[in-house]
Structures are given as C-alpha cells and as structure tokens.
Design a protein around this motif. Structure first.
Motif, PDB file in Angstrom:
ATOM      1  N   CYS A  51       0.823  -1.221   0.000  1.00  0.00           N
ATOM      2  CA  CYS A  51       0.000   0.000   0.000  1.00  0.00           C
ATOM      3  C   CYS A  51       0.858   1.273   0.000  1.00  0.00           C
ATOM      4  CB  CYS A  51      -0.965  -0.006   1.176  1.00  0.00           C
ATOM      5  SG  CYS A  51      -2.067  -1.424   1.213  1.00  0.00           S
ATOM      6  N   ALA A 121     -14.844   2.305   4.201  1.00  0.00           N
ATOM      7  CA  ALA A 121     -14.715   1.990   5.629  1.00  0.00           C
ATOM      8  C   ALA A 121     -13.308   2.190   6.174  1.00  0.00           C
ATOM      9  CB  ALA A 121     -15.148   0.544   5.872  1.00  0.00           C
ATOM     10  N   LEU A 122     -12.345   2.537   5.334  1.00  0.00           N
ATOM     11  CA  LEU A 122     -10.973   2.706   5.822  1.00  0.00           C
ATOM     12  C   LEU A 122     -10.873   3.905   6.754  1.00  0.00           C
ATOM     13  CD1 LEU A 122      -8.953   2.216   2.518  1.00  0.00           C
ATOM     14  CD2 LEU A 122      -9.063   0.659   4.459  1.00  0.00           C
ATOM     15  N   MET A 133       0.298   6.722   0.656  1.00  0.00           N
ATOM     16  CA  MET A 133      -0.378   5.430   0.785  1.00  0.00           C
ATOM     17  C   MET A 133      -1.403   5.280  -0.333  1.00  0.00           C
ATOM     18  SD  MET A 133      -2.218   3.772   4.111  1.00  0.00           S
ATOM     19  CE  MET A 133      -3.279   2.328   3.985  1.00  0.00           C
ATOM     20  N   THR A 135      -4.272   2.166  -2.076  1.00  0.00           N
ATOM     21  CA  THR A 135      -4.844   0.828  -1.939  1.00  0.00           C
ATOM     22  C   THR A 135      -6.045   0.677  -2.851  1.00  0.00           C
ATOM     23  OG1 THR A 135      -5.740  -0.804  -0.386  1.00  0.00           O
ATOM     24  CG2 THR A 135      -6.385   1.482  -0.034  1.00  0.00           C
ATOM     25  N   ARG A 136      -6.228  -0.559  -3.284  1.00  0.00           N
ATOM     26  CA  ARG A 136      -7.508  -0.889  -3.892  1.00  0.00           C
ATOM     27  C   ARG A 136      -8.475  -1.104  -2.739  1.00  0.00           C
ATOM     28  NH1 ARG A 136      -6.326  -4.559  -8.664  1.00  0.00           N
ATOM     29  NH2 ARG A 136      -5.425  -5.849  -7.042  1.00  0.00           N
ATOM     30  N   THR A 137      -9.696  -0.619  -2.870  1.00  0.00           N
ATOM     31  CA  THR A 137     -10.676  -0.770  -1.802  1.00  0.00           C
ATOM     32  C   THR A 137     -12.059  -0.607  -2.436  1.00  0.00           C
ATOM     33  OG1 THR A 137     -11.346   0.056   0.389  1.00  0.00           O
ATOM     34  CG2 THR A 137     -10.512   1.685  -1.153  1.00  0.00           C
ATOM     35  N   MET A 138     -13.066  -0.427  -1.585  1.00  0.00           N
ATOM     36  CA  MET A 138     -14.424  -0.225  -2.088  1.00  0.00           C
ATOM     37  C   MET A 138     -14.901   1.169  -1.715  1.00  0.00           C
ATOM     38  SD  MET A 138     -15.347  -3.204  -3.434  1.00  0.00           S
ATOM     39  CE  MET A 138     -17.134  -3.192  -3.507  1.00  0.00           C
ATOM     40  N   ALA A 140     -18.660   2.575  -1.525  1.00  0.00           N
ATOM     41  CA  ALA A 140     -20.013   2.032  -1.634  1.00  0.00           C
ATOM     42  C   ALA A 140     -19.895   0.663  -2.316  1.00  0.00           C
ATOM     43  CB  ALA A 140     -20.952   2.987  -2.338  1.00  0.00           C
TER      44      ALA A 140
ATOM     45  N   GLU B  16     -14.635  -6.119   1.279  1.00  0.00           N
ATOM     46  CA  GLU B  16     -13.500  -6.230   0.354  1.00  0.00           C
ATOM     47  C   GLU B  16     -13.121  -7.682   0.058  1.00  0.00           C
ATOM     48  OE1 GLU B  16     -10.064  -3.911   1.305  1.00  0.00           O
ATOM     49  OE2 GLU B  16     -11.205  -2.088   1.651  1.00  0.00           O
ATOM     50  N   ALA B  61     -11.143  -7.089  -3.363  1.00  0.00           N
ATOM     51  CA  ALA B  61     -11.084  -5.652  -3.653  1.00  0.00           C
ATOM     52  C   ALA B  61      -9.895  -5.035  -2.926  1.00  0.00           C
ATOM     53  CB  ALA B  61     -12.381  -4.966  -3.247  1.00  0.00           C
TER      54      ALA B  61
END
Ligand SMILES: [Zn+2]
Lengths: 177, 113
Positions: A51, A121-122, A133, A135-138, A140, B16, B61
C-alpha cells in the motif's frame, strides 16, 4: 487518441471534487524476484512495501498487491505503453494498458477525509493513511484505487462505468453540512 | 460485519473479501489412482463446523491474495490469519499448509460466510 471531450464521463468540478485530466495507465505484474529488473527497465522503482507508492519524474507506481502495480503517467501518450513493452522485452512480467479502463477524481480540501468516509470503511486519518499510501478498496459498491497525494489531497481511480455512480455519491456527501 | 486482517494489507471490512470455503483441503492424486469416493469427498464433502473453522478468504477488492483465517463460526471471533503457504499458528492445530499459493483457485468458490 486522447480527445479531452470523450476522455472523462465525469461532470465539471465542485469545490472538493474535480475530475483529473487524461492520464496514461498501465498494470504491471511480476514476481518478487523480477522486481529489480522490471524497475530498471521502466525507470521507476516498483514499491515492495504494501500500500505504498513511488513518484519519479512524472511517473507514479502504486502498489496494488505483492505482484501488481498501477503505473500512472501524467503526460498521456498513446505510444507510452508500447514503448514500455519494448523496454520490457525478455523480462518475465505482464504489462496491460488500462489508460481508458478507468478515470480519476481528485477529492481535496479540509473535508476530503469526511467525504471519503461516507462510502469507504478505511481510516482516512493522516496517521492511518499517510501521504503516499494507496490501496484498492471499495467506495459504496464500486471498486476503487485510493491514493493520498497530499495531506488534504486524494486521487481516486474508478472504472469508467462506475465513475458517475461514485461521483454522484461523493457530490452528495460534499453537499451535506 | 467482519473485520478481517489481510496478511498483506492489514485490517479491512468484510465487503473487500470473498469467502472461499474450508481450507487445508488437498487434491488427491495421482489422478489415475483416486477412487470415485475419494474424488467425491474432495469435491463435495466439507466439515461445516460449528466452532473453530479453518477457511480461505480472497482479498478481492484489495491485494487479490488468498489467505487463511481461523474463525469461530458461532462467535465470529477471528483466532488467526495466515498465508496460504503457512501452517495454522494456533497450538495443537493439525492442518497442513495448502502449499504453493499459485495453485489455489483464481476465483472464489462456495457461498457466503
Ligand atoms: Zn490484502
């Protein structure tokens, strides 16, 4: 061709959310044992730390996984990835041009962390998500790549077909006080 | 919602991840010597434990790595997280490491956790 009229499906900017102009993008995948060779060939040191990103003379290399990096070129050119491909000749790796697969948004300003927190949510605080930093994340229900480029600046990559969805949610969050 | 600690990326929300079913299942072989019963057992039979379970998760993810989670299926308490090539770090655990992570499936199998 990079025609600015069709490059982005995104609306014009709002105070905290602005589309990022055309960027050339490539995904590189290789084994840990080939990272040095590949880095030498493409003139940017692929980060090994999870990351984390590296920036070097207009190029950025974002760690997405232990064998996967997103390379961004701020000076877009249709020939760039084929040039990389020629330089990587003989190196054991995979190189895919994803310039047009995704688009980018800049989320910036004093409320950037709060706006992102509405869909992701991070922990976006500077201590947990420092500058550099990525990152792949979501966000929604859409997969994104989130990259902090400054204390109050985030670069968000999203696949083209999800871009308006993510943009609309971000703008809604921005509109709330 | 589960908070799972990816061995590469750290703690992430369940959204994720994809669940990959029971872990530490070895493919029987060589194939010509495998009976129908052994093959059916490999394909279909799972412990379906109520309690401490060893299971595979994919950080779909995120870093897109498969890894193992030891989780209590009743309380959802995560007891350990470990890479595909590692044995379960819990004491008295008998599960062998699955082996080369490149041999694990590229897509999620099974249903929701
Ligand atoms: Zn991960």
């Amino acid at each position: 061709m990079f025609d600015p009229d069709v490059t982005s499906p995104l609306d014009d900017g709002s105070p905290a959310i602005t589309p990022v102009g055309p960027v050339s993008r490539a995904i590189i995948r290789c084994r840990a044992s080939d990272i040095d060779l590949v880095s030498n060939r493409i003139d940017i040191a692929l980060p090994r730390a999870a990351c984390r990103s590296v920036q070097d003379s207009g190029l950025s290399a974002l760690w997405l996984g232990p064998d996967e990096w997103l390379i961004l070129n701020a000076t877009p050119a249709d020939s760039w990835v084929s040039e990389l491909s020629a330089r990587l000749d003989g190196a054991l790796c995979s190189l895919v041009d994803v310039s047009h697969r995704q688009v980018a948004l800049s989320v910036h300003g004093p409320r950037a962390e709060d706006i992102l927190a509405t869909g992701c949510a991070l922990d976006h605080s500077i201590a947990a998500f420092p500058v550099g930093m990525c990152t792949r994340t979501m966000f929604a229900k859409a997969e994104i790549v989130l990259w902090r480029t400054g204390a109050a600046n985030f670069h968000l990559e999203v696949w083209r077909s999800f871009a308006r969805y993510v943009e609309a949610l971000l703008r809604e969050a921005e509109s709330e006080r | 919602m589960l908070l799972l600690e990816c061995p590469y990326c750290g703690p992430r929300a369940e959204i994720e991840f994809r669940y990959g079913g029971e872990s530490h299942i070895r493919r029987p072989g060589p194939h010509a010597e495998v009976s129908d019963a052994q093959w059916a057992d490999y394909l279909y039979n799972r412990k379906n434990l109520k309690g401490e379970h060893r299971e595979r998760w994919l950080h779909a993810a995120g870093c897109r790595r498969w890894f193992n989670v030891a989780r209590n299926t009743v309380t959802h308490q995560v007891l350990a997280v470990y890479k595909m090539t590692e044995p379960c770090p819990l004491p008295d655990d008998t599960g062998a490491p699955v082996g080369d992570p490149s041999m694990t499936p590229g897509t999620a199998m099974g249903g929701a956790a």
